[in-house]
Design an enzyme around this catalytic site. Structure first.
Site, mmCIF file in Angstrom:
data_model
loop_
_atom_site.group_PDB
_atom_site.id
_atom_site.type_symbol
_atom_site.label_atom_id
_atom_site.label_comp_id
_atom_site.label_asym_id
_atom_site.label_seq_id
_atom_site.Cartn_x
_atom_site.Cartn_y
_atom_site.Cartn_z
ATOM 1 C CE LYS A 1 -1.250 24.016 -29.168
ATOM 2 N NZ LYS A 1 -0.228 24.385 -28.659
ATOM 3 N N GLY B 1 -4.503 33.638 -31.942
ATOM 4 C CA GLY B 1 -4.950 34.650 -32.787
ATOM 5 C C GLY B 1 -5.716 35.127 -31.767
ATOM 6 C CE LYS C 1 10.143 24.617 -27.865
ATOM 7 N NZ LYS C 1 8.980 24.647 -29.005
ATOM 8 C CB CYS D 1 5.941 19.419 -33.466
ATOM 9 S SG CYS D 1 7.125 21.138 -34.059
ATOM 10 C CG LEU E 1 10.922 19.858 -29.787
ATOM 11 C CD1 LEU E 1 9.173 20.381 -30.172
ATOM 12 C CD2 LEU E 1 9.875 18.162 -30.911
ATOM 13 C CB THR F 1 1.364 35.535 -31.295
ATOM 14 O OG1 THR F 1 1.432 34.330 -32.310
ATOM 15 C CG2 THR F 1 1.965 36.921 -32.135
ATOM 16 C CB ILE G 1 -5.722 25.319 -33.475
ATOM 17 C CG1 ILE G 1 -5.208 27.147 -33.737
ATOM 18 C CG2 ILE G 1 -7.236 25.194 -34.093
ATOM 19 C CD1 ILE G 1 -5.643 27.893 -34.908
ATOM 20 C CG ASN G 2 0.507 23.716 -32.249
ATOM 21 O OD1 ASN G 2 1.624 24.746 -33.172
ATOM 22 N ND2 ASN G 2 1.901 22.430 -32.231
ATOM 23 C CB SER G 3 1.676 27.643 -35.209
ATOM 24 O OG SER G 3 2.661 26.189 -35.628
HETATM 25 C C1 DHB Z 1 7.899 23.587 -32.211
HETATM 26 C C2 DHB Z 1 6.395 24.400 -32.502
HETATM 27 C C3 DHB Z 1 5.458 24.034 -32.508
HETATM 28 O O1 DHB Z 1 4.510 24.342 -32.894
HETATM 29 C C4 DHB Z 1 5.205 22.366 -31.472
HETATM 30 O O2 DHB Z 1 3.918 22.417 -31.829
HETATM 31 C C5 DHB Z 1 6.483 22.253 -30.953
HETATM 32 C C6 DHB Z 1 7.470 22.460 -30.900
HETATM 33 C C7 DHB Z 1 9.084 24.645 -32.205
HETATM 34 O O3 DHB Z 1 9.484 25.029 -34.006
HETATM 35 O O4 DHB Z 1 10.080 24.191 -31.495
#
Ligand code: DHB
Length: 310
Positions: free
Chosen positions: A163, A249, A43, A129, A71, A271, A191-193
């Site tokens: 990232k 995805g 994490k 993030c 986070l 996901t 990708i990140n979200s």
């Molecule tokens: C969180 C979400 C993210 O997409 C990320 O890259 C880092 C942290 C989060 O909300 O904890």
């Protein structure tokens, strides 16, 4: 043969968790060690532990997920200690440490701690993030990205990747790749979200998560075409020495195949792992093996990056 390598680390399979999913505690991390994942990432950490945003902060959607976790994490030392202990018990299992400091100084402090420790894995600096109120994504501020990478590589001499958030304009891919090619990056993770999206419950006319008025990062099938485009566009632009983790995805073996076809060296699942748990790795890998057998491919290298155009 589903093996792959990332910065000379050997992966028995190309799949791993995406940062944030099933990797916040030692229990969850141990589940990954016992799964069909070829590696794991912890994490995203800050120097100090954080509790994150108020609940509900994650929701499953018809074709994916939305999250605004904020986070929550146990602090860098927790994940660094886990990684260094696990390197002794599982010396062949690649470990990535994800960092998401809230300032350049915090990121540099964390990198110094890693460098001073016995850590032998890869470090992933999260520049994307979307969920900390008041903190814009660094990956969308190209000047800041260059400043951070310059400072980071002056401090840190171990393998490092970043990232990235999704980009949507071909001119952005040109600009970002020009910056990244100036640094000795081991890899990018794309990708990140897709942040920020909004999902609405039609019946109640409410948002489905609480933080930030319901806005959050979108993952799952919604984002697969964006992930494919980002992996492909960066593979076409980055120095060959910069490897690519493809994320976004992946629900099926076909999705995994497509990300590798676009150039991914390693692929992460977010996901789908949140929804199915660690059995998802075995299911998706079995589906990939079936596709490869049908097509007559024996290794991932037989098709990696070989997307055909019309
Ligand atoms: C969180 C979400 C993210 O997409 C990320 O890259 C880092 C942290 C989060 O909300 O904890």
């Amino acid at each position: 043969d589903l093996t792959t390598t990332l910065n000379k680390l050997h992966f028995k399979t190309p799949l791993m968790n995406a940062a944030g999913v099933h990797c916040a505690t030692t229990t969850e991390l141990d589940d990954l060690l016992d799964s069909q994942a070829g590696g794991l990432v912890t994490k995203s950490a800050t120097l100090q532990p954080r509790t994150g945003n108020p609940d509900p902060r994650y929701a499953n959607l018809p074709f994916g997920s939305i999250n605004s976790m904020g986070l929550p994490n146990q602090g860098l030392d927790y994940y660094l200690n886990y990684a260094n202990a696990t390197a002794l018990t599982h010396p062949d299992f690649p470990i990535l440490l994800s960092l998401a400091g809230q300032s350049l100084a915090e990121n540099l402090q964390m990198l110094e701690r890693i460098q001073a420790s016995a850590f032998s894995g890869l470090t992933e600096l999260n520049l994307s993030c979307p969920n900390v109120p008041g903190k814009p994504q660094i990956g969308y501020d190209f000047d800041q990205m260059k400043t951070i990478l310059t400072a980071v590589f002056q401090t840190f001499n171990q393998p490092l990747g970043i990232k990235l958030p999704p980009y949507f304009d071909l001119a952005q891919f040109d600009l970002v790749a020009d910056i990244l090619n100036q640094f000795p990056l081991a890899f990018i993770n794309t990708i990140n979200s897709v942040g920020n999206g909004l999902f609405i419950n039609l019946e109640t006319e409410t948002t489905v998560i609480k933080p930030k008025g319901g806005f959050g990062g979108i993952g799952g099938s919604y984002v697969k075409p964006v992930a494919l485009a980002n992996v492909r566009a960066f593979r076409q632009r980055l120095n060959p020495a910069i490897q690519i983790i493809g994320t976004g995805g992946v629900v099926s073996g076909g999705d995994l195949f497509e990300l590798i076809l676009c150039g991914a060296d390693v692929v992460q699942i977010g996901t789908t792992l949140a929804q199915e748990g660690t059995p998802a790795f075995g299911r998706i890998l079995t589906e990939l093996e079936r596709i490869m057998a049908q097509k007559g491919y024996a290794t991932l290298a037989d098709f990696r990056g070989n997307l055909k155009t019309l």
